[in-house]
Design a protein around this motif. Structure first.
Motif, PDB file in Angstrom:
ATOM      1  N   GLY A 194      56.734 -16.470  45.189  1.00 16.09           N
ATOM      2  CA  GLY A 194      58.189 -15.833  44.353  1.00 16.09           C
ATOM      3  C   GLY A 194      57.570 -15.087  42.891  1.00 16.09           C
ATOM      4  N   PHE A 195      56.576 -15.492  42.471  1.00 18.21           N
ATOM      5  CA  PHE A 195      55.760 -14.743  41.849  1.00 18.21           C
ATOM      6  C   PHE A 195      55.765 -13.204  41.762  1.00 18.21           C
ATOM      7  N   PHE A 196      54.644 -12.989  43.011  1.00 18.80           N
ATOM      8  CA  PHE A 196      54.091 -11.964  42.915  1.00 18.80           C
ATOM      9  C   PHE A 196      55.497 -11.477  43.283  1.00 18.80           C
ATOM     10  N   SER A 197      56.718 -11.774  43.856  1.00 15.92           N
ATOM     11  CA  SER A 197      57.767 -10.687  44.079  1.00 15.92           C
ATOM     12  C   SER A 197      58.305 -10.421  42.735  1.00 15.92           C
ATOM     13  N   ALA A 198      58.954 -11.160  42.216  1.00 14.06           N
ATOM     14  CA  ALA A 198      59.506 -11.587  40.501  1.00 14.06           C
ATOM     15  C   ALA A 198      58.183 -10.174  39.612  1.00 14.06           C
ATOM     16  N   ARG A 199      56.873 -10.142  40.731  1.00 16.47           N
ATOM     17  CA  ARG A 199      56.198  -9.114  38.955  1.00 16.47           C
ATOM     18  C   ARG A 199      56.095  -8.148  39.837  1.00 16.47           C
ATOM     19  N   THR A 200      56.245  -7.584  41.018  1.00 17.34           N
ATOM     20  CA  THR A 200      55.453  -6.161  41.666  1.00 17.34           C
ATOM     21  C   THR A 200      57.844  -5.956  41.199  1.00 17.34           C
ATOM     22  N   ARG A 231      52.225  -2.342  49.024  1.00 18.69           N
ATOM     23  CA  ARG A 231      52.587  -3.337  49.044  1.00 18.69           C
ATOM     24  C   ARG A 231      52.348  -5.084  49.531  1.00 18.69           C
ATOM     25  N   ASP A 232      52.450  -4.933  51.283  1.00 15.98           N
ATOM     26  CA  ASP A 232      51.420  -5.395  51.750  1.00 15.98           C
ATOM     27  C   ASP A 232      49.953  -5.916  51.846  1.00 15.98           C
ATOM     28  N   TRP A 233      49.015  -5.306  51.142  1.00 16.44           N
ATOM     29  CA  TRP A 233      47.784  -5.380  51.030  1.00 16.44           C
ATOM     30  C   TRP A 233      47.440  -6.297  49.141  1.00 16.44           C
ATOM     31  N   LEU A 234      48.334  -5.701  48.464  1.00 13.15           N
ATOM     32  CA  LEU A 234      48.656  -6.498  47.523  1.00 13.15           C
ATOM     33  C   LEU A 234      48.121  -7.779  47.007  1.00 13.15           C
ATOM     34  N   ARG A 235      49.521  -7.840  48.250  1.00 10.25           N
ATOM     35  CA  ARG A 235      49.906  -9.787  48.337  1.00 10.25           C
ATOM     36  C   ARG A 235      48.987 -10.186  48.901  1.00 10.25           C
ATOM     37  N   VAL A 255      39.347  -2.791  46.149  1.00 14.91           N
ATOM     38  CA  VAL A 255      38.994  -3.780  46.309  1.00 14.91           C
ATOM     39  C   VAL A 255      39.847  -4.203  44.987  1.00 14.91           C
ATOM     40  N   GLY A 256      40.234  -4.218  44.540  1.00 13.01           N
ATOM     41  CA  GLY A 256      41.288  -4.921  43.234  1.00 13.01           C
ATOM     42  C   GLY A 256      42.734  -4.002  43.554  1.00 13.01           C
ATOM     43  N   ALA A 257      43.487  -4.231  42.181  1.00 12.14           N
ATOM     44  CA  ALA A 257      44.149  -4.073  41.638  1.00 12.14           C
ATOM     45  C   ALA A 257      44.955  -4.263  39.700  1.00 12.14           C
ATOM     46  N   VAL A 258      45.501  -3.420  39.628  1.00  8.81           N
ATOM     47  CA  VAL A 258      45.414  -3.355  38.051  1.00  8.81           C
ATOM     48  C   VAL A 258      46.468  -3.072  37.576  1.00  8.81           C
ATOM     49  N   TYR A 259      47.220  -4.194  36.719  1.00  9.47           N
ATOM     50  CA  TYR A 259      49.244  -3.881  36.533  1.00  9.47           C
ATOM     51  C   TYR A 259      49.209  -3.731  34.911  1.00  9.47           C
ATOM     52  N   LEU A 260      49.529  -2.603  34.534  1.00  6.69           N
ATOM     53  CA  LEU A 260      49.770  -2.141  33.292  1.00  6.69           C
ATOM     54  C   LEU A 260      51.271  -2.128  32.675  1.00  6.69           C
ATOM     55  N   GLU A 261      51.741  -2.760  31.992  1.00  3.73           N
ATOM     56  CA  GLU A 261      52.753  -2.579  31.108  1.00  3.73           C
ATOM     57  C   GLU A 261      52.699  -1.856  30.100  1.00  3.73           C
ATOM     58  N   HIS A 262      53.626  -0.961  29.518  1.00  3.75           N
ATOM     59  CA  HIS A 262      53.468   0.198  28.895  1.00  3.75           C
ATOM     60  C   HIS A 262      54.459   0.145  27.369  1.00  3.75           C
ATOM     61  N   PRO A 263      54.334  -0.659  26.432  1.00  2.00           N
ATOM     62  CA  PRO A 263      54.747  -1.580  24.949  1.00  2.00           C
ATOM     63  C   PRO A 263      54.837  -0.244  24.413  1.00  2.00           C
ATOM     64  N   PRO A 264      56.122   0.226  22.774  1.00  2.00           N
ATOM     65  CA  PRO A 264      55.458   1.301  23.009  1.00  2.00           C
ATOM     66  C   PRO A 264      54.306   1.391  22.272  1.00  2.00           C
ATOM     67  N   ASP A 265      53.913   2.999  22.008  1.00  2.00           N
ATOM     68  CA  ASP A 265      52.702   2.921  21.199  1.00  2.00           C
ATOM     69  C   ASP A 265      51.492   2.365  21.788  1.00  2.00           C
ATOM     70  N   SER A 266      51.378   1.314  23.152  1.00  2.00           N
ATOM     71  CA  SER A 266      51.007   0.703  23.588  1.00  2.00           C
ATOM     72  C   SER A 266      50.076   0.476  25.102  1.00  2.00           C
TER      73      SER A 266
END
Length: 142
Positions: free
Chosen positions: A69-75, A40-44, A91-102
């Protein structure tokens, strides 16, 4: 998206760095791993570095508070966060969401010190490969 093997263990993703479909002459290997609370701290720090130029250009003195605030809300909301490592270095991060079927790539952040070396492309290759295995399309917002 966490792909699991037949016993339910997470499967690690590895991608060789490529550009325009042609392998780059390098030994770079990009991997994704599930982020943990310990990250978490590294992601911030990563988030601040990745958006520093944009934040400085678009926001006034409130930028730092807004970014926190944006980072806290996102995580806080259900996002699947993966750490991108290149040759064993985070070196980085990827944030994924999982709507139905994608699979939706909500955000991709690579630290400025590591940009332009294929980590982002390799991470996208991993996400697309996992989604293809699961028979799902990948979308993103740019």
């Amino acid at each position: 998206m966490c792909i699991r093997d037949r016993v339910g263990r997470p499967v690690e993703c590895r991608a060789r760095v490529k550009r325009s479909g042609v392998p780059v002459v390098t030994d770079a290997e990009v991997r994704l791993r599930q982020a943990t609370d310990a990250d978490r701290d590294w992601l911030r720090v990563l988030h601040g570095a990745a958006y520093a130029v944009m934040s400085g250009e678009l926001y006034d003195e409130c930028a730092t508070a807004w970014e926190r605030g944006f980072f806290s809300a996102r995580t806080a909301h259900p996002t699947d966060v993966h750490i991108i490592s290149r040759n064993g270095v985070d070196v980085g991060a990827v944030y994924l969401e999982h709507p139905p079927d994608s699979v939706f790539i909500e955000s991709l952040e690579v630290h400025p010190d590591h940009q332009g070396r294929g980590a982002g492309s390799g991470a996208i290759d991993c996400v697309v490969g996992r989604a293809e295995q699961a028979g799902m399309p990948v979308t993103l917002h740019v």
